[in-house]
Design an enzyme around this catalytic site. Structure first.
Site, PDB file in Angstrom:
ATOM      1  N   CYS A   1       0.824  -1.232   0.000  1.00  0.00           N
ATOM      2  CA  CYS A   1       0.000   0.000   0.000  1.00  0.00           C
ATOM      3  C   CYS A   1       0.848   1.268   0.000  1.00  0.00           C
ATOM      4  O   CYS A   1       0.664   2.149   0.825  1.00  0.00           O
ATOM      5  CB  CYS A   1      -1.057   0.007   1.078  1.00  0.00           C
ATOM      6  SG  CYS A   1      -0.605   0.346   2.752  1.00  0.00           S
TER       7      CYS A   1
ATOM      8  N   TYR B   1      -1.486   4.438   1.705  1.00  0.00           N
ATOM      9  CA  TYR B   1      -2.554   4.825   0.761  1.00  0.00           C
ATOM     10  C   TYR B   1      -2.462   6.297   0.380  1.00  0.00           C
ATOM     11  O   TYR B   1      -3.418   6.865  -0.119  1.00  0.00           O
ATOM     12  CB  TYR B   1      -3.960   4.512   1.286  1.00  0.00           C
ATOM     13  CG  TYR B   1      -4.312   3.052   1.335  1.00  0.00           C
ATOM     14  CD1 TYR B   1      -3.423   2.080   0.926  1.00  0.00           C
ATOM     15  CD2 TYR B   1      -5.567   2.642   1.785  1.00  0.00           C
ATOM     16  CE1 TYR B   1      -3.760   0.740   0.970  1.00  0.00           C
ATOM     17  CE2 TYR B   1      -5.913   1.296   1.823  1.00  0.00           C
ATOM     18  CZ  TYR B   1      -5.004   0.350   1.428  1.00  0.00           C
ATOM     19  OH  TYR B   1      -5.349  -0.975   1.472  1.00  0.00           O
TER      20      TYR B   1
ATOM     21  N   TRP C   1      -4.261   5.510   6.079  1.00  0.00           N
ATOM     22  CA  TRP C   1      -4.417   4.071   6.310  1.00  0.00           C
ATOM     23  C   TRP C   1      -3.313   3.552   7.229  1.00  0.00           C
ATOM     24  O   TRP C   1      -3.506   2.613   7.980  1.00  0.00           O
ATOM     25  CB  TRP C   1      -4.389   3.321   4.972  1.00  0.00           C
ATOM     26  CG  TRP C   1      -4.716   1.870   5.093  1.00  0.00           C
ATOM     27  CD1 TRP C   1      -5.953   1.297   5.127  1.00  0.00           C
ATOM     28  CD2 TRP C   1      -3.791   0.786   5.192  1.00  0.00           C
ATOM     29  NE1 TRP C   1      -5.856  -0.065   5.246  1.00  0.00           N
ATOM     30  CE2 TRP C   1      -4.544  -0.407   5.298  1.00  0.00           C
ATOM     31  CE3 TRP C   1      -2.387   0.700   5.216  1.00  0.00           C
ATOM     32  CZ2 TRP C   1      -3.947  -1.662   5.403  1.00  0.00           C
ATOM     33  CZ3 TRP C   1      -1.796  -0.554   5.334  1.00  0.00           C
ATOM     34  CH2 TRP C   1      -2.580  -1.721   5.420  1.00  0.00           C
TER      35      TRP C   1
ATOM     36  N   TYR D   1      -9.971  -5.212  -6.304  1.00  0.00           N
ATOM     37  CA  TYR D   1      -9.109  -4.563  -5.326  1.00  0.00           C
ATOM     38  C   TYR D   1      -7.704  -5.167  -5.382  1.00  0.00           C
ATOM     39  O   TYR D   1      -7.547  -6.385  -5.393  1.00  0.00           O
ATOM     40  CB  TYR D   1      -9.720  -4.739  -3.944  1.00  0.00           C
ATOM     41  CG  TYR D   1      -9.154  -3.803  -2.911  1.00  0.00           C
ATOM     42  CD1 TYR D   1      -8.979  -2.455  -3.184  1.00  0.00           C
ATOM     43  CD2 TYR D   1      -8.803  -4.267  -1.655  1.00  0.00           C
ATOM     44  CE1 TYR D   1      -8.470  -1.597  -2.232  1.00  0.00           C
ATOM     45  CE2 TYR D   1      -8.294  -3.411  -0.689  1.00  0.00           C
ATOM     46  CZ  TYR D   1      -8.125  -2.077  -0.983  1.00  0.00           C
ATOM     47  OH  TYR D   1      -7.614  -1.231  -0.032  1.00  0.00           O
ATOM     48  N   HIS D   2      -6.699  -4.298  -5.388  1.00  0.00           N
ATOM     49  CA  HIS D   2      -5.289  -4.706  -5.450  1.00  0.00           C
ATOM     50  C   HIS D   2      -4.886  -5.244  -6.815  1.00  0.00           C
ATOM     51  O   HIS D   2      -3.968  -6.057  -6.914  1.00  0.00           O
ATOM     52  CB  HIS D   2      -4.935  -5.732  -4.344  1.00  0.00           C
ATOM     53  CG  HIS D   2      -4.958  -5.136  -2.974  1.00  0.00           C
ATOM     54  ND1 HIS D   2      -4.979  -5.899  -1.830  1.00  0.00           N
ATOM     55  CD2 HIS D   2      -4.949  -3.848  -2.567  1.00  0.00           C
ATOM     56  CE1 HIS D   2      -5.006  -5.094  -0.763  1.00  0.00           C
ATOM     57  NE2 HIS D   2      -4.983  -3.846  -1.200  1.00  0.00           N
TER      58      HIS D   2
ATOM     59  N   HIS E   1      -3.571   0.179  -6.361  1.00  0.00           N
ATOM     60  CA  HIS E   1      -4.792   0.751  -5.769  1.00  0.00           C
ATOM     61  C   HIS E   1      -5.417   1.826  -6.669  1.00  0.00           C
ATOM     62  O   HIS E   1      -5.755   2.906  -6.200  1.00  0.00           O
ATOM     63  CB  HIS E   1      -4.481   1.335  -4.401  1.00  0.00           C
ATOM     64  CG  HIS E   1      -4.123   0.323  -3.364  1.00  0.00           C
ATOM     65  ND1 HIS E   1      -2.855  -0.213  -3.242  1.00  0.00           N
ATOM     66  CD2 HIS E   1      -4.867  -0.283  -2.398  1.00  0.00           C
ATOM     67  CE1 HIS E   1      -2.844  -1.076  -2.233  1.00  0.00           C
ATOM     68  NE2 HIS E   1      -4.055  -1.152  -1.728  1.00  0.00           N
TER      69      HIS E   1
END
Ligand SMILES: *[C@@H]1O[C@H](CO)[C@@H](O)[C@H](O)[C@H]1NC(C)=O
Length: 688
Positions: free
Chosen positions: A282, A325, A343, A543-544, A629
Site C-alpha cells: 500500500c 494509501y 491508512w 481490489y489490489h 490501488h
C-alpha cells in the site's frame, strides 16, 4: 504461530455500519491490529518451506473428470510414473528420474484428454509429503488439438515454491492435449520435476473472439499477488505484494516479496527485498525526475525505498509523516510530492511533503493542507485522504483532480501553497476511480468511475474531461457520456494513440470480493469522446489489481486479492493486445520499427531525430507508468508533431515545459497511417 485470518479480524473489529449489505471487511491499520491483540509479528517467511496453504483463486469453469486420460512424460522414476498425476491420490507423485544420472531440465508432461474440451485453466498440486524436491518453478503451458502442433504458450511464468495448489486460468480454447513444461525447479534444488495432481478446467462452450475488440492472453503466472507494479527503464515490469506473497495482514516486518516480469524473454523471477527494511504494501509510487523508482510508506509507514534500473534497492530518508494509501506525483523539477495516507500511521493531518532525490531529503509543506481534498467517506479520515488523483504541472505545481469532488492546486515552493480549483461538475466523491492525463500539452485529464465511499457503496459510471491550463486557475470540466459499466477498483491505461483502456473493477465497492466483477473492458476514444466495449476476459481484476502499458504497446493487467485465506488471490497477470495490433483475422499486423534514435537521454525542448523502417504519420511519448490501488500518477501522454528530415527520418521536439514533459523515463512510439504503433524506445527526459 498465529497467522490472522480475515474471519478472526472480522470478529475482533466492531463494524460501525449496521446496514452493511455484504461482508464489510475493513483492512485494519496496524495500530488496530495491535489494539486487538492480534500478532503483528511476522510468521510467514516467503523464502523457506511453508506448510500453511495459500489460497489461489480457482480457475473458472469446471474440473473435468479424468477417467480414461493418459499421460506422457519425458522422464520418470520407477514407482513415480506420469499417470500418478491423474490418480486422485494426493500422496502419489510423478517424479522425473533421480536415482542415477538424472536427466536435466526442462521436463515435460503432456496430458491427453482423449477428446477436445473447451480448456480454460488447470490446477497443479505439488507433492504433499513436505519435501519440495521437484516443485515446478518457471514453466510454460501449451494446448493442442492434434498432439503435434502446440503453438505458443497460453500461459507461462513462475509458481511459488511451496506445497499449495497452484491455479492457472487461461482464456477458453478448444484442445485435447495439455502440455506443461517445467523449466526450473522452484528452489533450484536439483534437475527434477514432481507433481501430485493436475486437474484441467473447461468452460461449457467456446465462442471465438470477435474481431476488432483486441485479445487477452497469454496468462503470466506469478509467485506473488502482484498488487503494485512499475515499468522499469529497461521495459521490465517490477511487481510486489507485501512481506508475504499472499497477504498484507501483519506486515510491518521490513521486507517485501517482489517478482519481475521480463517481456523480452517471457520470464518471471522472484526476489525478496529486505535491505530497505520496508514492507512496501500500500505505497505511494513515483518515478522521480532522475529515473529512480520512489516507493513510500505502507505497512512500514515512514519508509522510503529507491530502486534503480539495475534492480538495486536502497533505503531513502524516512518521510516526515508516516503514511499508507497516500498518492505521490513527480513535479516539474523532478522531486516527488506526496499527500494523504491515513491508512497507516496516525489518522488525519497528512498534509503535503516533498522528496528531493538529489539530496535524499523530505521537506514538510504545511502550506499544502490535506483537508480541502478529503472525501466524505463513511469510514472517516482513515479513508477520506486515500489515493489522491494528483498530477505534476507547470512551475512545480501539482493539480489534484479527485477523488474528492473538490479539486485543488498545490504549490511546492518554500513551505507550500494551496488554491481551490472548484468542483468536478456534478460528480460525487469518486474514491478508487481513475484519472489519466491522455494529452499533457493540452492539459487533458480523463476521469472515470469510483464510488462515494471506499467500500459499501455503489460505483459510478461518471466520466469527465478536465482541462487544466494556467496554475491556480479553475479548470474546465466536461461531463461525458457515461461508462458502459459502473466501476470501482478498475485500472485505466493511456495508449500511444491517446485512447484510454479501462479494465476490471466491480459495480459495488467490496474489497477482496470478486462479486459483481466487470469482465468487459472499455476503450475511450478522445476524438469521439465515446467508450467502446472491448473483448471480455475471464480473470476478475478488482481490489489490489494493477495495469501498465508495455513498450510493445500491449497492456499488462494483473493482481487482485492479497487477502490470505480468501478465494480471490490472483497470482497472475494477462496481456491485453489492443485492436491496433491485430488484423481482422486475429493475426498480428506488421508494425513500423524505430531503427535508430539520435539519443536516449534528452533535455526538455530538445529535438530527437528518429529513423524508422517504413513511413509513419504520428509519434507520441508515453511516460513509464506505476500502478497500485487504482493510482498511476506517472503515466501521461504527449502527442508529437513530425518534421520530415529525409526518407523515413523525422525530427520531433520534446515540449520545453518540464511541467508537461515531466522528467523521467518515457516511451517513444512511432505510429503508421493505419494506426499501428511501433515497439517503443525508452528515453530519459531531463530538466536540463
Ligand atoms: C488433495 O488436495 C486438494 C488440494 O489441496 C484438496 O482440495 C483435496 O481435498 C485433497 N484430496 C484429498 C483426498 O485429501
Amino acid at each position: 504461530m498465529l497467522r490472522p485470518t480475515f474471519s478472526t479480524i472480522l470478529l475482533c473489529l466492531s463494524i460501525g455500519n449496521a446496514n452493511a449489505i455484504t461482508v464489510p471487511y475493513r483492512p485494519p491499520p496496524p495500530e488496530v491490529l495491535r489494539a486487538e491483540g492480534i500478532t503483528t509479528t511476522q510468521s510467514a517467511a516467503p523464502s523457506g518451506p511453508q506448510t500453511a496453504a495459500l489460497f489461489a483463486a480457482p480457475p473458472t469453469g469446471n474440473a473435468l473428470p479424468r477417467t480414461g486420460w493418459t499421460v506422457t512424460v519425458d522422464s520418470f522414476q520407477p514407482g513415480n510414473e506420469g499417470s500418478k498425476v491423474l490418480d486422485g491420490d494426493n500422496n502419489s507423485i510423478w517424479h522425473s528420474a533421480w536415482s542415477s544420472n538424472p536427466p536435466p531440465l526442462p521436463h515435460t508432461i503432456t496430458i491427453d484428454m482423449k477428446s477436445v474440451q473447451n480448456v480454460n485453466g488447470l490446477t497443479y498440486l505439488p507433492r504433499q509429503d513436505g519435501n519440495y524436491n521437484g516443485n515446478i518453478g518457471q514453466h510454460e503451458i501449451y494446448l493442442s488439438t492434434d498432439g503435434s502442433n502446440f503453438g505458443s504458450p497460453v500461459a507461462f511464468g513462475t509458481y511459488l515454491d511451496d506445497g499449495s495448489q497452484k491455479s492457472t486460468t487461461i482464456e477458453t480454447k478448444p484442445a485435447r492435449y495439455v502440455r506443461i513444461v517445467a523449466l526450473t525447479e522452484a528452489g533450484n534444488r536439483g534437475p527434477w520435476t514432481s507433481a501430485s495432481e493436475f486437474d484441467i478446467y473447461a468452460a461449457g462452450s467456446f465462442t471465438p473472439p470477435a474481431s476488432g475488440l483486441g485479445r487477452w492472453g497469454p496468462t503470466i503466472d506469478f509467485p506473488i499477488v502482484p498488487a503494485a507494479a512499475a515499468l522499469s527503464s529497461d521495459g521490465k515490469v517490477v511487481t510486489w505484494s507485501a512481506f508475504s506473497p499472499s497477504t498484507f495482514v501483519g506486515g510491518n516486518g521490513g521486507m517485501t516479496v517482489t517478482a519481475t516480469y521480463d517481456p523480452s524473454i517471457k520470464k518471471v523471477t522472484q526476489r525478496t527485498v529486505s535491505n530497505t527494511n520496508h514492507d512496501m504494501f500500500c505505497p505511494g509510487i513515483s518515478i522521480a525526475g532522475n529515473g529512480l523508482l520512489v516507493v513510500t510508506g505502507g505497512n512500514n509507514a515512514p519508509k522510503t525505498s529507491l530502486r534503480n534500473s539495475g534492480d538495486t534497492w536502497t533505503a531513502g530518508a524516512d518521510m516526515k509523516l508516516a503514511r499508507g494509501y497516500q498518492s505521490s506525483a513527480t513535479t516539474s523539477d523532478g522531486r516527488v510530492f506526496t499527500i494523504g495516507g491515513s491508512w497507516s500511521g496516525p489518522a488525519g493531518g497528512k498534509d503535503g511533503e516533498i522528496y528531493n532525490p538529489a539530496a535524499n531529503t523530505w521537506t514538510l509543506l504545511p502550506g499544502c493542507p490535506v483537508a480541502p481534498m478529503l472525501t466524505a467517506d463513511a469510514q472517516g479520515v482513515f479513508r477520506s485522504d486515500n489515493h489522491a488523483w494528483i498530477f505534476g504541472w507547470k512551475g512545480g505545481s501539482v493539480f489534484q483532480a479527485g477523488p474528492s469532488k473538490a479539486m485543488n492546486w498545490y504549490g511546492t515552493a518554500g513551505t507550500g501553497s494551496r488554491t481551490g480549483a472548484g468542483t468536478r461538475a456534478a460528480d460525487s466523491d469518486s474514491m478508487c476511480g481513475n484519472a489519466v492525463m491522455y494529452d499533457a500539452p493540452a492539459g487533458k485529464i480523463l476521469t472515470a468511475g469510483g464510488s462515494p465511499n471506499y467500500q459499501g457503496s455503489q460505483a459510478s459510471r461518471n466520466a469527465h474531461i478536465i482541462t487544466i491550463g494556467a496554475v491556480n486557475q479553475n479548470p474546465t470540466v466536461q461531463s461525458l457520456m457515461p461508462l458502459w459499466f459502473a466501476r470501482i477498483f478498475a485500472n485505466a491505461v493511456v495508449l500511444p494513440d491517446g485512447q484510454v483502456f479501462i479494465t476490471g473493477g466491480h459495480t459495488f465497492g467490496n474489497p477482496f470480493s470478486d462479486d459483481n466483477s466487470i469482465l468487459t473492458p472499455e476503450l475511450w476514444n478522445p476524438a469521439t469522446t465515446q467508450f467502446v466495449k472491448m473483448a471480455p476476459n475471464s480473470i476478475p481484476r478488482n481490489y489490489h489489481s494493477v495495469a501498465l502499458l508495455l513498450l510493445d504497446g500491449t497492456v499488462f493487467v494483473g493482481g487482485g486479492g492479497l487477502c490470505d485465506s480468501c478465494s480471490t488471490n490472483h497470482f497472475d497477470a494477462q496481456i491485453y493486445t489492443p485492436p491496433y495490433l491485430l488484423n481482422g483475422d486475429g493475426s498480428l499486423r506488421s508494425r513500423p520499427v524505430i531503427s535508430s534514435l539520435s539519443t536516449t537521454s534528452i533535455a526538455v525542448g530538445g529535438t530527437l531525430s528518429v529513423k524508422t523502417n517504413s513511413p509513419v504519420t504520428k509519434m507520441s511519448l508515453v511516460r513509464h507508468g506505476s500502478s497500485t490501488h487504482t493510482v498511476n500518477t506517472d503515466q501521461r501522454r504527449i502527442p508529437l508533431t513530425l518534421q520530415s528530415a529525409g526518407t523515413n527520418t523525422y525530427n520531433v521536439v520534446v515540449p520545453s515545459d518540464p511541467g508537461i514533459a515531466l522528467p523521467g523515463y518515457w516511451m517513444l512510439f512511432a505510429i503508421d497511417s493505419a494506426g499501428v504503433p511501433s515497439i517503443a524506445k525508452s528515453i530519459l527526459i531531463r530538466t536540463s
